[in-house]
Scaffold this motif. Structure first.
Motif, PDB file in Angstrom:
ATOM      1  N   GLN A 363       0.833  -1.201   0.000  1.00  0.00           N
ATOM      2  CA  GLN A 363       0.000   0.000   0.000  1.00  0.00           C
ATOM      3  C   GLN A 363       0.870   1.254   0.000  1.00  0.00           C
ATOM      4  N   TYR A 364       1.968   1.221   0.772  1.00  0.00           N
ATOM      5  CA  TYR A 364       2.892   2.358   0.818  1.00  0.00           C
ATOM      6  C   TYR A 364       3.405   2.660  -0.580  1.00  0.00           C
ATOM      7  N   THR A 366       2.082   1.861  -3.509  1.00  0.00           N
ATOM      8  CA  THR A 366       1.042   2.388  -4.393  1.00  0.00           C
ATOM      9  C   THR A 366       0.751   3.833  -4.071  1.00  0.00           C
ATOM     10  N   THR A 367       0.734   4.159  -2.756  1.00  0.00           N
ATOM     11  CA  THR A 367       0.460   5.556  -2.387  1.00  0.00           C
ATOM     12  C   THR A 367       1.491   6.480  -2.995  1.00  0.00           C
ATOM     13  N   GLN A 370       0.920   6.694  -6.860  1.00  0.00           N
ATOM     14  CA  GLN A 370      -0.262   7.455  -7.255  1.00  0.00           C
ATOM     15  C   GLN A 370      -0.082   8.922  -6.932  1.00  0.00           C
ATOM     16  N   GLY A 371       0.487   9.159  -5.730  1.00  0.00           N
ATOM     17  CA  GLY A 371       0.677  10.555  -5.330  1.00  0.00           C
ATOM     18  C   GLY A 371       1.572  11.284  -6.301  1.00  0.00           C
ATOM     19  N   LEU A 374      -0.260  12.116  -9.436  1.00  0.00           N
ATOM     20  CA  LEU A 374      -1.189  13.220  -9.201  1.00  0.00           C
ATOM     21  C   LEU A 374      -0.460  14.542  -9.188  1.00  0.00           C
ATOM     22  N   ARG A 377       0.368  15.829 -12.593  1.00  0.00           N
ATOM     23  CA  ARG A 377      -0.750  16.375 -13.351  1.00  0.00           C
ATOM     24  C   ARG A 377      -1.144  17.749 -12.832  1.00  0.00           C
ATOM     25  N   ILE A 378      -1.059  17.921 -11.507  1.00  0.00           N
ATOM     26  CA  ILE A 378      -1.424  19.240 -10.964  1.00  0.00           C
ATOM     27  C   ILE A 378      -0.438  20.279 -11.468  1.00  0.00           C
TER      28      ILE A 378
END
Lengths: 387, 450
Positions: A363-364, A366-367, A370-371, A374, A377-378
């Motif tokens: 999970q770490y 993937t976070t 994904q972060g 993101l 893109r911002i």
């Protein structure tokens, strides 16, 4: 609708199964299957199917039989055509549709693949057909598709049937669609969806034209065995009344499920071998997946045993499965390398150690990933907006 | 001819072959000879009894098929009784179930041909119960639904009760409890509108009790079983000796009345059924964890005291004692010692196995509670069972998530950890990121339109 019941049976699916048995079955069963196949062809006057079999080399050409079939089918087709003409002139829409349907069914019965599909389509497009008739026609097309096993047609028809059923099909047809779809998913290796459908429609199975109840339960139970978690298998499959009813006819499947649930792994492997010979190699829907299936079931067995252990000796593992230590070693090596089992073999100490995949770590990761995306893109967005 | 009969009866015990020949000559004698109908009947029944004793299923089948001519000559009521007795002769033959089914089917066809509706229905009921015994559940259900629609039209309440009862038993065998209960209710409604002979009523109660026991309601099951036992109390007759040819006709009469109930597939002897009901009562007491009541039961109650010395009762008493002391080793010992009584009856076997499993689990959980890490051998010693059994049971419990732990066979110990708390931080983080990217998407779209 009695008409629906009448024509939903043709073409006879057992004949397709017999053809499969002739090609792929055990030698001792082949002659028997061949005999039954020829009988069935004669009974249904299946000219086109016969011609196709001869062309594929499965049957030897028998001129007399071919002639006989041809004349019989031409005669009947002519009679049906006349009825269609009559209906068009004298009777109303309902009779017209019925007679056209009968004609299309006959074309399907003799095995004229494309012509039957055309005829069915034509009736479907008419605006005078009722929803139920449309559904029955779609079922007829499905049967034809299943008979010759044309995946594109089957998939298209299933989607179309779903649309029609959602518009307002009755429960009987809904259940029938579920049963057909369950078998279709099994043959496409989509066992998870097949098992869900199986649980839903097993208590209302009423499609003897598809296959007898015991065969259907066999396919469905095998699909469930490979995907369902252990707790559900007991409640939903082993104890389901319909399954208990027919388990006498498919003993290996019953043994497999119970051995999986009771963690009796020696029995499990024996039953798996039995299932492979009795059911996987024989059914034309599951034949292509038999190696996949046995591999998955083996992995399932190992995974279940390893789940409750932090470490266990190779010897005890081999003993519980009733196989040699070398066999276990080879199998585990295969599956661990492929990432299917989470364990490590300590050959020097003769121990297998499990290592739980750490979900927190995953999970770490993937976070972070994904972060990162993101944030990129911002940044791009901010670039665009400030302009 | 009478002398031939007597001769045959005398040699029946020593040389059955000779007796058979004598009997067949009586049975198949020409209609011109002076053989009376009664004598033929005696010959037929005696031959059937001899074949049963000799365990010769094939000969019995041949006899029944060849006696069809004789049966047409006899009155309808008598022939029905005879046929039913003959089909029941298969009961004593080992492995006679298949030929019994085949013969029964043959007789059904014959009855159809002779237009004997009542006989056909009785035979079909018997056939359905044979299917049940042979686990051919689909055939049994199909036959039963046909029978039910016919019987409802004829409004034959008595047969209706029997067939509904049979239906309930089939559904219970395939574990379809709701349908089983529904069938039993229909049986009761039909039974309430007629005079039900006490044996049939007792059978109904037995079935209700079994159904409640399956659902886990042992208190109600206990009361039903009690009713069964008391209901049969007035009906206990000594077991009829149907071997001797002299009392063959008397036996036929008695057997015919009990055949009605035997067609529903229970031991024909009422005493046996009472014993069964009493055993179930004891079982219920054990299952609701009141083993002390059992001693009270056995002391009082005159019907109960009759069975005090039976092995089955002794077996269940021993089980109750083991349960009171919560000793699993004792439980296992009793199970192996009284294997016959406890394993033969399906209801008792299922419930006792379930009870054993629960006891084992409870004991294990209680034992490992104070530990965080314990050797498996230690647990095995505490509980008094072999290591293999303990280990496999523990691994099953871990899979069932009864407790959170893991087995370490390398070191031979069990590690227990408290319930892992599910940390949802990362999940919520991932969700947030997903929603944010949706927001960014829509902002992109808006920015493009600017």
């Amino acid at each position: 609708m009695s008409d629906g019941a009448v024509f939903a049976k043709k073409p006879e699916l057992p004949l397709a199964q017999l053809k499969f048995a002739v090609v792929n079955g055990m030698p001792e069963q082949r002659s028997e299957a061949l005999r039954k196949l020829v009988e069935g062809i004669k009974q249904d006057k299946m000219t086109a199917f016969y011609a196709r079999l001869v062309a594929e080399g499965i049957l030897k050409e028998d001129k007399d039989l071919a002639e006989e079939l041809k004349t019989a089918s031409i005669a009947e087709l002519a009679a049906l055509d006349k009825k269609v003409e009559e209906a068009k002139e004298e009777h109303g829409d309902l009779e017209q549709n019925e007679s056209s349907i009968h004609r299309a069914v006959f074309l399907a019965q003799i095995g004229e693949d494309d012509k039957a599909h055309e005829a069915y389509e034509e009736i479907l497009q008419r605006s005078t057909t009722t929803l139920n008739q449309k559904l029955d026609i779609v079922f007829g097309k499905l049967r034809l598709g299943l008979f010759y096993y044309r995946p594109h047609i089957i998939q298209k028809e299933i989607d179309r049937a779903h649309e029609l059923v959602n518009k307002g099909g009755d429960w009987d047809r809904r259940n029938r669609l579920k049963a057909i779809e369950c078998i279709w998913r099994c043959s496409q290796r989509q066992f998870k969806e097949a098992s869900d459908l199986f649980i839903e429609c097993i208590s209302t199975y009423a499609s003897p034209e598809l296959m007898p109840l015991s065969e259907f339960v066999c396919h469905g139970a095998l699909a469930c065995a490979v995907v369902m978690p252990r707790s559900e298998i007991k409640k939903k499959v082993i104890d389901a009344p319909e399954v208990v009813e027919v388990i006498g006819y498919i003993p290996n499947v019953g043994r497999l499920l119970r051995a999986l649930y009771d963690c009796k792994y020696t029995d499990y492997f024996g039953a798996l071998a039995g299932v492979e010979t009795d059911h996987l190699s024989v059914s034309r829907y599951l034949y292509a997946h038999r190696r996949f299936y046995t591999r998955e079931m083996r992995i399932r067995g190992y995974a279940q045993l390893l789940e409750s252990y932090l470490s266990l000796t190779i010897k005890s593992m081999a003993d519980s499965f009733g196989v040699t230590q070398e066999f276990i070693d080879k199998e585990l090596a295969r599956f661990v390398a492929a990432g299917r089992l989470h364990c490590v073999i300590d050959k020097v100490g003769g121990i297998v150690e499990t290592n739980r995949p750490d979900t927190k770590n995953a999970q770490y990761q993937t976070t972070i990933k994904q972060g990162d995306l993101l944030l990129n893109r911002i940044q791009k967005l901010s670039g665009i907006i400030s302009i | 001819m009478a002398s031939q009969l007597e001769q045959a009866q005398r040699v029946a015990k020593e040389s059955p072959q000779q007796a058979v020949e004598l009997y067949s000559s009586v049975l198949f004698a020409d209609s011109t000879s002076s053989v009376s109908v009664a004598e033929r009947e005696v010959a037929l029944l005696s031959m059937a009894a001899i074949f049963e004793r000799m365990q010769d299923a094939a000969a019995l089948t041949r006899l029944i098929n060849s006696s069809q001519n004789y049966l047409t000559a006899v009155s309808k009521a008598k022939s029905s009784k005879l046929i039913r007795t003959l089909v029941d002769r298969f009961n004593g033959i080992e492995g006679g179930l298949q030929p019994q089914i085949a013969t029964c089917q043959g007789m059904v066809e014959w009855a159809k041909g002779e237009n004997r509706e009542y006989l056909r229905q009785a035979l079909e009921t018997r056939l359905a119960s044979l299917y049940l015994d042979n686990r051919m559940y689909t055939e049994a259900l199909a036959l039963i639904s046909l029978l039910l629609s016919e019987l409802k039209k004829l409004d034959d309440k008595m047969q209706l009760v029997e067939v509904h009862l049979l239906e309930s038993r089939v559904y219970m065998a395939i574990k379809n409890l709701p349908k089983s209960r529904a069938a039993l209710t229909s049986a009761r409604t039909a039974a309430n509108s007629i005079y039900t002979p006490p044996p049939l009523q007792a059978h109904l109660d037995l079935q209700s009790g079994t159904l409640h026991a399956e659902e886990g309601d042992f208190k109600t099951a206990y009361s039903y079983f009690f009713e069964t036992m008391e209901g049969l109390a007035a009906y206990v007759v000594p077991k009829s000796a149907d071997d001797s040819a002299a009392s063959a006709s008397a036996a036929a009469a008695a057997a015919a009345s009990t055949t009605d109930l035997a067609s529903t597939g229970l031991p024909a002897s009422f005493e046996q059924r009472q014993l069964q009901a009493f055993a179930y009562m004891l079982l219920c007491k054990i299952m609701i964890q009141q083993p002390d009541d059992i001693t009270a039961l056995l002391a009082t109650g005159k019907t109960a005291s009759k069975f005090r010395d039976h092995r089955a009762v002794a077996a269940l008493q021993a089980v109750a004692k083991a349960q009171k002391q919560r000793s699993l080793a004792d439980f296992e010992r009793v199970l192996s010692e009284y294997r016959d009584e406890l394993q033969n009856d399906e209801l008792i076997r299922n419930h006792l196995t379930a009870l054993y499993d629960t006891l084992l689990e409870q004991n294990l959980v209680r034992l490992i509670e104070p530990y965080s890490r314990v050797e498996i051998t230690h647990i095995a010693k505490l509980i008094g069972l072999p290591i293999r059994v303990v280990e496999s049971k523990l691994s099953q419990m871990i899979l069932d998530k009864v407790f959170y732990g893991i087995l370490d066979q390398g070191k031979g110990c069990l590690v227990i950890f408290p319930e892992p708390k599910h940390d949802s931080t990362y999940e919520t983080a991932l969700d947030t990121i997903k929603s944010l990217s949706n927001v960014v998407e829509s902002l992109y779209a808006k920015a493009a339109t600017l």
